[in-house]
Scaffold this motif. Structure first.
Motif, PDB file in Angstrom:
ATOM      1  N   VAL A  89       0.814  -1.209   0.000  1.00  0.00           N
ATOM      2  CA  VAL A  89       0.000   0.000   0.000  1.00  0.00           C
ATOM      3  C   VAL A  89       0.849   1.262   0.000  1.00  0.00           C
ATOM      4  CG1 VAL A  89      -0.234   0.211   2.516  1.00  0.00           C
ATOM      5  CG2 VAL A  89      -2.087   1.002   1.029  1.00  0.00           C
ATOM      6  N   LYS A 112      -5.153  -4.280   3.395  1.00  0.00           N
ATOM      7  CA  LYS A 112      -6.572  -4.267   3.763  1.00  0.00           C
ATOM      8  C   LYS A 112      -6.779  -3.534   5.084  1.00  0.00           C
ATOM      9  CE  LYS A 112     -10.589  -7.336   4.183  1.00  0.00           C
ATOM     10  NZ  LYS A 112     -11.069  -7.010   5.532  1.00  0.00           N
ATOM     11  N   SER A 171      -6.954  -0.012   4.364  1.00  0.00           N
ATOM     12  CA  SER A 171      -8.219   0.396   3.736  1.00  0.00           C
ATOM     13  C   SER A 171      -9.352   0.505   4.748  1.00  0.00           C
ATOM     14  CB  SER A 171      -8.605  -0.595   2.631  1.00  0.00           C
ATOM     15  OG  SER A 171      -9.049  -1.828   3.177  1.00  0.00           O
ATOM     16  N   GLY A 205      -9.258   4.136   4.934  1.00  0.00           N
ATOM     17  CA  GLY A 205      -8.439   4.186   3.743  1.00  0.00           C
ATOM     18  C   GLY A 205      -7.665   5.482   3.566  1.00  0.00           C
TER      19      GLY A 205
END
Length: 559
Positions: free
Chosen positions: A140, A153, A156, A430
């Motif tokens: 990420v 994840k 997010s 996120g």
């Protein structure tokens, strides 16, 4: 009626108008020939007392007038219907927008209330704490090679802090800072073999001590590292798992990351369900096995990962030999980070193998984190648990011709920080934040989530001030830091690991190498890899003077 529909109808109306006009004129000409009416030179009618009865008599004129009236009436009705439909659409859209705005405002209020409720209910807390893992080697954060789907994840569903840093970049000092919420200057845990001063003097002011005293069920699994390991201070603790990647346990070979995961799951499955819990899972990976030839020993299941990928070392693409030459002259082959560079990166094939195995071990830790989080979900407590993922220090992968940590360069001091907090508004999920968060802030953040007041000796701040609406007033009255102090202690041999102090801002970094009376200045905007030292640039003399003064201020405050 829309403008396009009106435009489409206008030719039809004009044609109908011309037909009616033609019929009328023709009728009048016929009547004039009959002597019933006559026209003046300007074509105006006279003898108007007889024209009305005469004009309405012909069937074609009556039909034309009826068609005109019928068309006008139909169009008026259609226009009225469409106007009502458009008005209804506008009203509905406005209602939806008002409802959405109200929901968002209500959500902020609910989240703020939930935050207060969570404080009152004392949220569970899970700290996932890895080793030697710098800020940019997660998917990420932009790394195009490594697979970290769980951390991605988690980001997010929470918030990622892009400028999270450590105040001293070495394993055990960083862990002492984590536990106490204090700078090295205050907790004074310089060496591994020294007495554990904060345990002997004020353990009840550390985050595990404070939460256990307040009724939390506490656990510590994985790496501890200090020679003194007060296992009795947790309700659940395991052996100090560090320094190895593979070991035979109960007749079976097991990887250290698997062991860390199994111990964390055991804690979660055996914990009392009527108490909130605090679990620190301190992964040893992806730290190397010091002194071993291969350095990194991943699990068998991941050895095929990244086989089809080409990796160039260093990751910033700058020539390592040239970068090494630009370091201060006291960086010699005796330097610990230079020695580790030779272990890992002084030959291209070896360098790529080392980096792939490092990535494999990161992916293994990511998977273990996923299994631990899945257990929270299975138990129905995921949304009652504050989850923090971070690491103890960064790692240079060939940058500056070095490997390891210790020094105040960006690759060494910047580490990942991802927080998933049930109190967080959904619109913040996120998101990223680029404020300076530090490892001294973690203890403050943890105890605040548990509703515990911060002891005077702690030096950090509650990071949730940066994302919880209920804490915005705190930020207004006491803005977040714009710079911070970095320190690394004096050691026996300065050529082995030189000590340093530094002032880090977003735009510039000022470093003092203490034993050698050498300073450096870097422009972090235009020179983010710190290759061009500006310390002798006359145009920065005033900046250097101000940064020196600020460094002294923050160093004094850290005591």
């Amino acid at each position: 009626m829309t403008s396009s529909e009106q435009h489409q109808r206008s030719p039809n109306l004009r044609r109908l108008y011309h037909i009616c006009l033609g019929v009328t004129i023709l009728s009048l000409i016929i009547l004039q020939l009959k002597g019933t009416v006559r026209f003046t030179d300007d074509f105006s009618l006279i003898n108007t007392d007889t024209i009305t009865s005469t004009l309405i008599a012909p069937d074609d004129v009556i039909t034309a007038r009826n068609e005109v009236a019928s068309t006008n009436e139909r169009m008026q009705k259609e226009d009225a219907i469409e106007a009502r439909i458009e008005e209804a659409r506008i009203n509905e859209r406005m209602k939806e927008e008002d409802a959405m705005k109200a929901r968002m405002e209500e959500e902020d209020v609910v989240n703020a209330r939930n935050g207060e409720a969570a404080d009152n209910e004392r949220m569970n807390i899970l700290l996932l704490y890895a080793d030697d893992w710098r800020h940019d080697t997660i998917g990420v954060a932009g790394d195009k090679v490594v697979h970290t789907p769980v951390i991605d994840k988690l980001s997010s569903e929470g918030i990622r802090f892009t400028h999270n840093c450590v105040t001293t970049s070495i394993c055990w000092i960083s862990r002492a800072t984590l536990t106490t919420g204090q700078y090295l200057s205050r907790h004074k845990q310089v060496m591994l073999k020294e007495p554990l001063l904060y345990y002997e003097n004020y353990w009840n002011e550390t985050y595990p001590g404070l939460l256990r005293d307040r009724g939390y069920h506490t656990g510590q699994v994985g790496k501890w590292q200090f020679h003194k390991y007060p296992r009795e201070e947790w309700d659940f603790s395991t052996s100090d798992e560090y320094g190895w990647h593979w070991r035979e346990i109960a007749g079976k070979m097991i990887h250290v990351t698997q062991k860390n995961e199994y111990d964390a799951l055991e804690f979660l499955r055996k914990r009392p369900k009527d108490k909130p819990f605090l679990l620190t899972t301190a992964f040893f990976a992806p730290h190397c096995v010091d002194g071993s030839p291969e350095q990194y020993y991943p699990q068998n299941e991941t050895k095929k990962l990244y086989n089809d990928v080409n990796i160039t070392i260093p990751l910033n693409g700058i020539d390592m030999d040239e970068s090494w030459k630009r370091l201060p002259s006291f960086f010699t082959e005796e330097n610990e980070a230079r020695g580790r560079w030779h272990w890992r990166f002084d030959e291209p094939v070896k360098a790529e193998t080392m980096m792939k195995n490092f990535y494999r071990m990161e992916t293994e830790v990511d998977k273990a984190c996923g299994n631990i989080i899945e257990e929270l979900s299975r138990q129905g407590v995921l949304n009652k648990t504050l989850i923090i993922f971070t690491t103890d220090n960064g790692n240079m992968h060939g940058e500056h011709g070095l490997a390891g940590k210790w020094f105040p360069y960006q690759e060494s001091i910047r580490v990942p920080l991802v927080i998933r907090d049930p109190r967080m508004p959904s619109k913040a999920h996120g998101s990223t934040n680029d404020d300076f968060t530090l490892n001294i802030d973690l203890a403050s953040t943890i105890i605040s989530a548990a509703g515990v007041e911060q002891p005077a000796r702690m030096q950090g701040r509650d990071i949730s001030e940066l994302y919880l609406p209920s804490k915005r007033n705190k930020m207004l009255s006491d803005p977040w830091r714009k710079d911070f102090f970095y320190e690394f202690p004096v050691r026996e041999d300065p050529f082995h690991i030189p000590s340093s102090n530094a002032l880090i801002e977003k735009n510039f970094k000022y470093i003092e190498w203490l034993e050698f009376n050498v300073s450096q200045l870097f422009d972090l905007i235009n020179d983010r890899f710190e290759e061009n030292d500006l310390i002798n640039d006359a145009k920065h003399s005033r900046r250097i003077s101000k940064m020196k003064h600020r460094l002294k201020e923050l160093a004094a405050a850290a005591l």
